[in-house]
Design an enzyme around this catalytic site. Sequence first.
Site, PDB file in Angstrom:
ATOM      1  N   THR A  39       0.824  -1.223   0.000  1.00  0.00           N
ATOM      2  CA  THR A  39       0.000   0.000   0.000  1.00  0.00           C
ATOM      3  C   THR A  39       0.856   1.270   0.000  1.00  0.00           C
ATOM      4  O   THR A  39       0.397   2.328   0.438  1.00  0.00           O
ATOM      5  CB  THR A  39      -0.957   0.018   1.218  1.00  0.00           C
ATOM      6  OG1 THR A  39      -0.187  -0.179   2.406  1.00  0.00           O
ATOM      7  CG2 THR A  39      -2.013  -1.057   1.124  1.00  0.00           C
ATOM      8  N   GLY A 104      10.067 -12.953  17.365  1.00  0.00           N
ATOM      9  CA  GLY A 104      11.188 -13.899  17.432  1.00  0.00           C
ATOM     10  C   GLY A 104      12.514 -13.157  17.312  1.00  0.00           C
ATOM     11  O   GLY A 104      13.478 -13.451  18.025  1.00  0.00           O
ATOM     12  N   TYR A 147      -8.823  -7.733   9.836  1.00  0.00           N
ATOM     13  CA  TYR A 147      -7.943  -6.689  10.369  1.00  0.00           C
ATOM     14  C   TYR A 147      -8.063  -6.631  11.893  1.00  0.00           C
ATOM     15  O   TYR A 147      -7.064  -6.725  12.615  1.00  0.00           O
ATOM     16  CB  TYR A 147      -8.335  -5.355   9.743  1.00  0.00           C
ATOM     17  CG  TYR A 147      -7.513  -4.162  10.170  1.00  0.00           C
ATOM     18  CD1 TYR A 147      -6.215  -3.970   9.679  1.00  0.00           C
ATOM     19  CD2 TYR A 147      -8.035  -3.204  11.041  1.00  0.00           C
ATOM     20  CE1 TYR A 147      -5.464  -2.851  10.054  1.00  0.00           C
ATOM     21  CE2 TYR A 147      -7.290  -2.088  11.414  1.00  0.00           C
ATOM     22  CZ  TYR A 147      -6.014  -1.909  10.920  1.00  0.00           C
ATOM     23  OH  TYR A 147      -5.270  -0.800  11.286  1.00  0.00           O
TER      24      TYR A 147
HETATM   25  P1  NAD Z   1       0.013   2.349   5.211  1.00  0.00           P
HETATM   26  O1  NAD Z   1      -0.817   1.395   4.409  1.00  0.00           O
HETATM   27  O2  NAD Z   1       0.463   3.593   4.558  1.00  0.00           O
HETATM   28  O3  NAD Z   1       1.306   1.606   5.776  1.00  0.00           O
HETATM   29  C1  NAD Z   1       1.410   0.212   5.931  1.00  0.00           C
HETATM   30  C2  NAD Z   1       2.717  -0.235   5.294  1.00  0.00           C
HETATM   31  O4  NAD Z   1       2.875  -1.647   5.513  1.00  0.00           O
HETATM   32  C3  NAD Z   1       2.727  -0.019   3.780  1.00  0.00           C
HETATM   33  O5  NAD Z   1       3.942   0.565   3.385  1.00  0.00           O
HETATM   34  C4  NAD Z   1       2.611  -1.435   3.223  1.00  0.00           C
HETATM   35  O6  NAD Z   1       3.192  -1.576   1.950  1.00  0.00           O
HETATM   36  C5  NAD Z   1       3.303  -2.243   4.295  1.00  0.00           C
HETATM   37  N1  NAD Z   1       2.904  -3.659   4.323  1.00  0.00           N
HETATM   38  C6  NAD Z   1       1.663  -4.184   4.242  1.00  0.00           C
HETATM   39  N2  NAD Z   1       1.725  -5.525   4.310  1.00  0.00           N
HETATM   40  C7  NAD Z   1       3.040  -5.857   4.436  1.00  0.00           C
HETATM   41  C8  NAD Z   1       3.747  -7.080   4.528  1.00  0.00           C
HETATM   42  N3  NAD Z   1       3.090  -8.268   4.505  1.00  0.00           N
HETATM   43  N4  NAD Z   1       5.097  -7.063   4.609  1.00  0.00           N
HETATM   44  C9  NAD Z   1       5.777  -5.870   4.618  1.00  0.00           C
HETATM   45  N5  NAD Z   1       5.157  -4.673   4.521  1.00  0.00           N
HETATM   46  C10 NAD Z   1       3.799  -4.676   4.433  1.00  0.00           C
HETATM   47  O7  NAD Z   1      -0.820   2.664   6.539  1.00  0.00           O
HETATM   48  P2  NAD Z   1      -0.454   3.573   7.798  1.00  0.00           P
HETATM   49  O8  NAD Z   1      -1.609   4.451   8.030  1.00  0.00           O
HETATM   50  O9  NAD Z   1       0.885   4.145   7.661  1.00  0.00           O
HETATM   51  O10 NAD Z   1      -0.470   2.472   8.950  1.00  0.00           O
HETATM   52  C11 NAD Z   1       0.707   2.013   9.578  1.00  0.00           C
HETATM   53  C12 NAD Z   1       0.330   1.075  10.718  1.00  0.00           C
HETATM   54  O11 NAD Z   1      -0.444   1.791  11.684  1.00  0.00           O
HETATM   55  C13 NAD Z   1      -0.493  -0.139  10.287  1.00  0.00           C
HETATM   56  O12 NAD Z   1      -0.078  -1.268  11.023  1.00  0.00           O
HETATM   57  C14 NAD Z   1      -1.897   0.241  10.690  1.00  0.00           C
HETATM   58  O13 NAD Z   1      -2.696  -0.882  10.971  1.00  0.00           O
HETATM   59  C15 NAD Z   1      -1.651   1.094  11.920  1.00  0.00           C
HETATM   60  N6  NAD Z   1      -2.755   2.034  12.150  1.00  0.00           N
HETATM   61  C16 NAD Z   1      -2.892   3.142  11.373  1.00  0.00           C
HETATM   62  C17 NAD Z   1      -3.965   3.981  11.580  1.00  0.00           C
HETATM   63  C18 NAD Z   1      -4.173   5.251  10.775  1.00  0.00           C
HETATM   64  O14 NAD Z   1      -5.200   5.890  10.955  1.00  0.00           O
HETATM   65  N7  NAD Z   1      -3.260   5.669   9.934  1.00  0.00           N
HETATM   66  C19 NAD Z   1      -4.913   3.683  12.570  1.00  0.00           C
HETATM   67  C20 NAD Z   1      -4.739   2.534  13.320  1.00  0.00           C
HETATM   68  C21 NAD Z   1      -3.647   1.722  13.120  1.00  0.00           C
END
Ligand code: NAD
Length: 324
Positions: A39, A104, A147
Site C-alpha cells: 500500500t 522472534g 484486520y
Molecule cells: P500504510 O498502508 O500507509 O502503511 C502500511 C505499510 O505496511 C505499507 O507501506 C505497506 O506496503 C506495508 N505492508 C503491508 N503488508 C506488508 C507485509 N506483509 N510485509 C511488509 N510490509 C507490508 O498505513 P499507515 O496508516 O501508515 O499504517 C501504519 C500502521 O499503523 C499499520 O499497522 C496500521 O494498521 C496502523 N494504524 C494506522 C492507523 C491510521 O489511521 N493511519 C490507525 C490505526 C492503526
Amino acid sequence: MSQIKRILVTGGAGFLGSHLCERLVAEGHDVLCLDNFFTSQKSNVVHLLDHRNFELIRHDVTHPMWLEVDEIYNLACPAAPGHYQYNPIKTMKTSVMGAINVLGMAKRCKAKILQASTSEIYGDPEVHPQPESYKGAVNTLGPRACYDEGKRAAETLFMDYHRSHGVQVKLIRIFNTYGPRMHPFDGRVVSNFIRQAITGDHISMFGDGSQTRSFCYRDDLVEGMVRLMNTEDGFTGPVNIGNPGEFTIMQLAEMVQEIAGNNCTISHKPLPQDDPLQRQPDITLAREKLGWEPTIQLREGLTRTIEWFKSIDMSQYRAPTPNY
Ligand code: NAD
Ligand code: UDP
C-alpha cells in the site's frame, strides 16, 4: 544526542512509517526500513536513500527475517478497509505471522519492540469514549474481522512473548490518523474526500454521515509513538494515541470542501457492514504516562494535508487494489 540505536521499522515506506523513519534518521539512528510496498511506494522514502544511516529492504513480514537490531517498530499491515479486505487471509497472515517473526527477532536480539495496534480493537464500541480497559465489541465473522482480529491476536502474541520470554513490548492503539503522504487512492475517508474535492469529483459519503471519528494529525501520532517506545522497560501499554476532537463524517466533508474551496456534490452510498458508529479515544493514560496530547487540530491539519495533495501528481500513484 542519546545513544545511536539500530532500529527496524516494518511498513516503513507507508504513510506513518515513512514519517517515523524520517524522524529516527534525523535523530542519527541507524534505520532499517522494511516494506513489501503493498500500500505504499518507494517515492515515500526516496529522499532518505542518500542518508548513510538509512537502508531500504524489500521484504514481506509473513516470511522470516534475520537482522540485528536494538528496537523494532512493527507497522507492516494494510490499514484502509478497502485494501485490507481485498485479500483478508493475507491481512490476517500479515498481522499474526508478521508479529511472530518480529517477536522472534526481538527475543533473539533482546530488542525493544512496539506494535502499531488500532482503535479497531474496540470494534463498534458500546463505551464512549474508549479507555484502554474497554475490551471491545468486534464481530468475528464480519468483513472487518481480518484486520480487527489480526490486530487483537498480535496484541496477544506481544503480551505472551513479554510474559514467557521477558521481551520488552509496547502496544500503541492508534485512532484515525491523517496527513501529508497518505496514499491518494488508499480509500480512507480523509484521502478520499480531499482527492474528490480537489478534482471536482462527487464526495463519496457512506451512510448519512452521522457516524463519528476522531482525527489525529500524523506528527502528533509519531511523537506519541516515539514517546511510548522510550518509556521505562516494564511499561507495556496499551496506550491510546489519538485526538479526542470528535466529528461526524458529514462535518468532515463540509470542512474539506470549505478549505479546498470546492463545493462539489455529496453522493450517498450504503454504510459498509460493521462500520463503527462512533469512535473517540480516552487519552488519560497517554497524558499521564507519556506527557502526550495532540497539538494540531483538525482544521489546521486538513489545511496542511490539502496543500500537500494539491502539490502532488496523482498519476504517479498506483492504486493498491480497486477498492478505494
Ligand atoms: P500504510 O498502508 O500507509 O502503511 C502500511 C505499510 O505496511 C505499507 O507501506 C505497506 O506496503 C506495508 N505492508 C503491508 N503488508 C506488508 C507485509 N506483509 N510485509 C511488509 N510490509 C507490508 O498505513 P499507515 O496508516 O501508515 O499504517 C501504519 C500502521 O499503523 C499499520 O499497522 C496500521 O494498521 C496502523 N494504524 C494506522 C492507523 C491510521 O489511521 N493511519 C490507525 C490505526 C492503526
Ligand atoms: N467513509 C465515507 N466515505 C469514504 C470513505 C469512508 O463516508 O469515501 C466513512 C466510513 O464509512 C467510516 C468513516 O468514513 O464511517 C471512516 O472510514 P475510514 O475508512 O477512513 O476508516 P475506519 O475508521 O472506518 O477504519
